[in-house]
Design a protein around this motif. Structure first.
Motif, PDB file in Angstrom:
ATOM      1  N   VAL A   3      52.458  46.647  30.596  1.00  0.00           N
ATOM      2  CA  VAL A   3      51.049  46.272  30.747  1.00  0.00           C
ATOM      3  C   VAL A   3      50.906  44.757  30.687  1.00  0.00           C
ATOM      4  N   GLU A   4      51.656  44.112  29.801  1.00  0.00           N
ATOM      5  CA  GLU A   4      51.631  42.655  29.690  1.00  0.00           C
ATOM      6  C   GLU A   4      51.994  42.007  31.018  1.00  0.00           C
ATOM      7  N   LYS A   5      52.988  42.560  31.696  1.00  0.00           N
ATOM      8  CA  LYS A   5      53.387  42.019  32.996  1.00  0.00           C
ATOM      9  C   LYS A   5      52.242  42.113  33.996  1.00  0.00           C
ATOM     10  N   ALA A   6      51.536  43.248  33.997  1.00  0.00           N
ATOM     11  CA  ALA A   6      50.400  43.415  34.908  1.00  0.00           C
ATOM     12  C   ALA A   6      49.295  42.422  34.578  1.00  0.00           C
ATOM     13  N   ILE A   7      49.022  42.204  33.311  1.00  0.00           N
ATOM     14  CA  ILE A   7      47.974  41.261  32.901  1.00  0.00           C
ATOM     15  C   ILE A   7      48.319  39.847  33.353  1.00  0.00           C
ATOM     16  N   HIS A   8      49.561  39.431  33.149  1.00  0.00           N
ATOM     17  CA  HIS A   8      49.973  38.104  33.593  1.00  0.00           C
ATOM     18  C   HIS A   8      49.839  37.969  35.109  1.00  0.00           C
ATOM     19  N   HIS A   9      50.126  39.057  35.816  1.00  0.00           N
ATOM     20  CA  HIS A   9      49.996  39.043  37.273  1.00  0.00           C
ATOM     21  C   HIS A   9      48.553  38.772  37.684  1.00  0.00           C
ATOM     22  N   PHE A  10      47.603  39.481  37.061  1.00  0.00           N
ATOM     23  CA  PHE A  10      46.193  39.307  37.437  1.00  0.00           C
ATOM     24  C   PHE A  10      45.627  37.993  36.907  1.00  0.00           C
ATOM     25  N   GLN A  11      46.137  37.503  35.788  1.00  0.00           N
ATOM     26  CA  GLN A  11      45.722  36.181  35.314  1.00  0.00           C
ATOM     27  C   GLN A  11      46.212  35.097  36.267  1.00  0.00           C
ATOM     28  N   ALA A  12      47.437  35.235  36.772  1.00  0.00           N
ATOM     29  CA  ALA A  12      47.986  34.252  37.714  1.00  0.00           C
ATOM     30  C   ALA A  12      47.172  34.223  38.998  1.00  0.00           C
ATOM     31  N   GLN A  13      46.549  35.352  39.351  1.00  0.00           N
ATOM     32  CA  GLN A  13      45.703  35.416  40.547  1.00  0.00           C
ATOM     33  C   GLN A  13      44.299  34.884  40.279  1.00  0.00           C
ATOM     34  N   GLY A  14      44.018  34.532  39.018  1.00  0.00           N
ATOM     35  CA  GLY A  14      42.706  34.008  38.669  1.00  0.00           C
ATOM     36  C   GLY A  14      41.650  35.073  38.462  1.00  0.00           C
ATOM     37  N   GLN A  15      42.067  36.317  38.289  1.00  0.00           N
ATOM     38  CA  GLN A  15      41.097  37.398  38.120  1.00  0.00           C
ATOM     39  C   GLN A  15      40.674  37.591  36.670  1.00  0.00           C
ATOM     40  N   LEU A  16      41.527  37.206  35.737  1.00  0.00           N
ATOM     41  CA  LEU A  16      41.241  37.394  34.315  1.00  0.00           C
ATOM     42  C   LEU A  16      41.268  36.055  33.594  1.00  0.00           C
ATOM     43  N   ILE A  17      40.443  35.935  32.543  1.00  0.00           N
ATOM     44  CA  ILE A  17      40.449  34.717  31.754  1.00  0.00           C
ATOM     45  C   ILE A  17      41.771  34.603  30.998  1.00  0.00           C
ATOM     46  N   ALA A  18      42.096  33.391  30.592  1.00  0.00           N
ATOM     47  CA  ALA A  18      43.416  33.106  30.023  1.00  0.00           C
ATOM     48  C   ALA A  18      43.471  33.420  28.536  1.00  0.00           C
ATOM     49  N   LEU A  19      43.178  34.661  28.196  1.00  0.00           N
ATOM     50  CA  LEU A  19      43.374  35.122  26.830  1.00  0.00           C
ATOM     51  C   LEU A  19      44.822  35.576  26.657  1.00  0.00           C
ATOM     52  N   ASN A  56      33.402  48.413  34.278  1.00  0.00           N
ATOM     53  CA  ASN A  56      32.480  47.286  34.423  1.00  0.00           C
ATOM     54  C   ASN A  56      32.293  46.536  33.106  1.00  0.00           C
ATOM     55  N   PHE A  57      32.242  47.277  32.002  1.00  0.00           N
ATOM     56  CA  PHE A  57      32.088  46.642  30.693  1.00  0.00           C
ATOM     57  C   PHE A  57      33.283  45.753  30.382  1.00  0.00           C
ATOM     58  N   ILE A  58      34.495  46.263  30.630  1.00  0.00           N
ATOM     59  CA  ILE A  58      35.698  45.471  30.368  1.00  0.00           C
ATOM     60  C   ILE A  58      35.755  44.264  31.290  1.00  0.00           C
ATOM     61  N   MET A  59      35.497  44.480  32.568  1.00  0.00           N
ATOM     62  CA  MET A  59      35.619  43.394  33.537  1.00  0.00           C
ATOM     63  C   MET A  59      34.571  42.314  33.318  1.00  0.00           C
ATOM     64  N   ASN A  60      33.384  42.674  32.874  1.00  0.00           N
ATOM     65  CA  ASN A  60      32.360  41.662  32.619  1.00  0.00           C
ATOM     66  C   ASN A  60      32.758  40.741  31.472  1.00  0.00           C
ATOM     67  N   GLY A  61      33.599  41.260  30.566  1.00  0.00           N
ATOM     68  CA  GLY A  61      34.053  40.431  29.455  1.00  0.00           C
ATOM     69  C   GLY A  61      35.320  39.655  29.757  1.00  0.00           C
ATOM     70  N   LEU A  62      36.148  40.194  30.664  1.00  0.00           N
ATOM     71  CA  LEU A  62      37.448  39.581  30.937  1.00  0.00           C
ATOM     72  C   LEU A  62      37.520  38.837  32.264  1.00  0.00           C
ATOM     73  N   SER A  63      36.534  39.055  33.125  1.00  0.00           N
ATOM     74  CA  SER A  63      36.579  38.442  34.440  1.00  0.00           C
ATOM     75  C   SER A  63      36.548  36.914  34.345  1.00  0.00           C
ATOM     76  N   ALA A  64      37.310  36.279  35.229  1.00  0.00           N
ATOM     77  CA  ALA A  64      37.374  34.812  35.246  1.00  0.00           C
ATOM     78  C   ALA A  64      36.353  34.229  36.203  1.00  0.00           C
ATOM     79  N   GLY A  65      35.260  34.934  36.453  1.00  0.00           N
ATOM     80  CA  GLY A  65      34.233  34.453  37.364  1.00  0.00           C
ATOM     81  C   GLY A  65      33.549  33.212  36.849  1.00  0.00           C
ATOM     82  N   PRO A  66      32.961  32.390  37.713  1.00  0.00           N
ATOM     83  CA  PRO A  66      32.343  31.116  37.315  1.00  0.00           C
ATOM     84  C   PRO A  66      31.107  31.261  36.448  1.00  0.00           C
TER      85      PRO A  66
END
Length: 230
Positions: free
Chosen positions: A157-173, A213-223
């Motif tokens: 799961v950690e590998k998947a999270i790093h993948h989506f963070q590298a794409q700018g989809q998730l905040i850098a937690l 949606n609840f998770i993504m609204n908290g973790l999304s790296a949107g502006p």
């Protein structure tokens, strides 16, 4: 009328197929384990007695101790094979396509995860109840559970999270924080669905989308959600 096996029968059949050292359980062992699963799930390990298990299984209490030295051995015989041989391979099989970048975003990853866990809990609810009841009190069980999670699940799961963070989809937690927040929502949904309010008329797909949606609204790296600002 549904022709699908009951939850207990489906779970027990998987346990029998796993068998230790390739040895199938005897008919008496099968009845003992099935009775123990039902009583442990209903009352908890501490409140269950071997005499009650024996009565439900239709065997003499001494028969239990011929197969299992203690009540704890009986508990671990139920949980151990499930954790070591059922849970880890099951999770790994379902996570493989996710880790091969089969999904475009973390939200799709979450949908696949929640759907998978819904079916898993539906099929294995008795043993999951036992796990939740006993993990806080059984050191061996807790350590085995943690080892399976960390060795077989978290690293993937950690590998998947790093993948989506590298794409700018998730905040850098930290990845562990992302996992903790995600698990809190998903497990909360599953426990409410199957243990607290199973009698409600659940729309699982609608609830799944609410969780995502609840998770993504908290973790999304949107502006619209700058770091460090409320």
């Amino acid at each position: 009328m549904s022709t699908e096996p009951s939850t207990e029968d489906a779970w027990l059949q998987q346990l029998l197929e796993l068998g230790e050292s390739g040895k199938a359980m005897t008919n008496k062992q099968r009845r003992i384990v099935q009775a123990a699963v039902e009583i442990f799930a209903e009352k908890g390990y501490s409140a269950a007695s071997t005499s009650e298990i024996a009565q439900k299984a239709g065997v003499a209490e001494g028969t239990i101790f011929r197969h299992y030295k203690t009540k704890k051995d009986l508990l671990l015989s139920i949980i151990g094979p499930t954790m070591a041989k059922l849970v880890a391979p099951f999770v790994l099989r379902d996570f493989t396509p996710v880790l091969e970048a089969s999904y475009a975003g973390y939200d799709d990853f979450l949908r696949a995860l929640v759907r998978n866990r819904l079916e898993f809990v539906r099929r294995h609810l008795p043993v999951i109840r036992i796990l939740l009841q006993e993990i806080p009190f059984q050191t061996e069980l807790r350590e085995e559970f943690k080892a399976v999670l960390m060795r077989e699940v978290y690293v993937r799961v950690e590998k998947a999270i790093h993948h989506f963070q590298a794409q700018g989809q998730l905040i850098a937690l930290p990845a562990f924080t992302v996992v903790r927040l995600t698990v809190s929502v998903v497990v909360g949904f599953l426990m409410t669905r199957f243990m607290l309010f199973p009698e409600l008329d659940w729309n699982e797909e609608e609830e799944l989308e609410i969780c995502v949606n609840f998770i993504m609204n908290g973790l999304s790296a949107g502006p619209s959600v700058p770091r460090g600002e409320e």
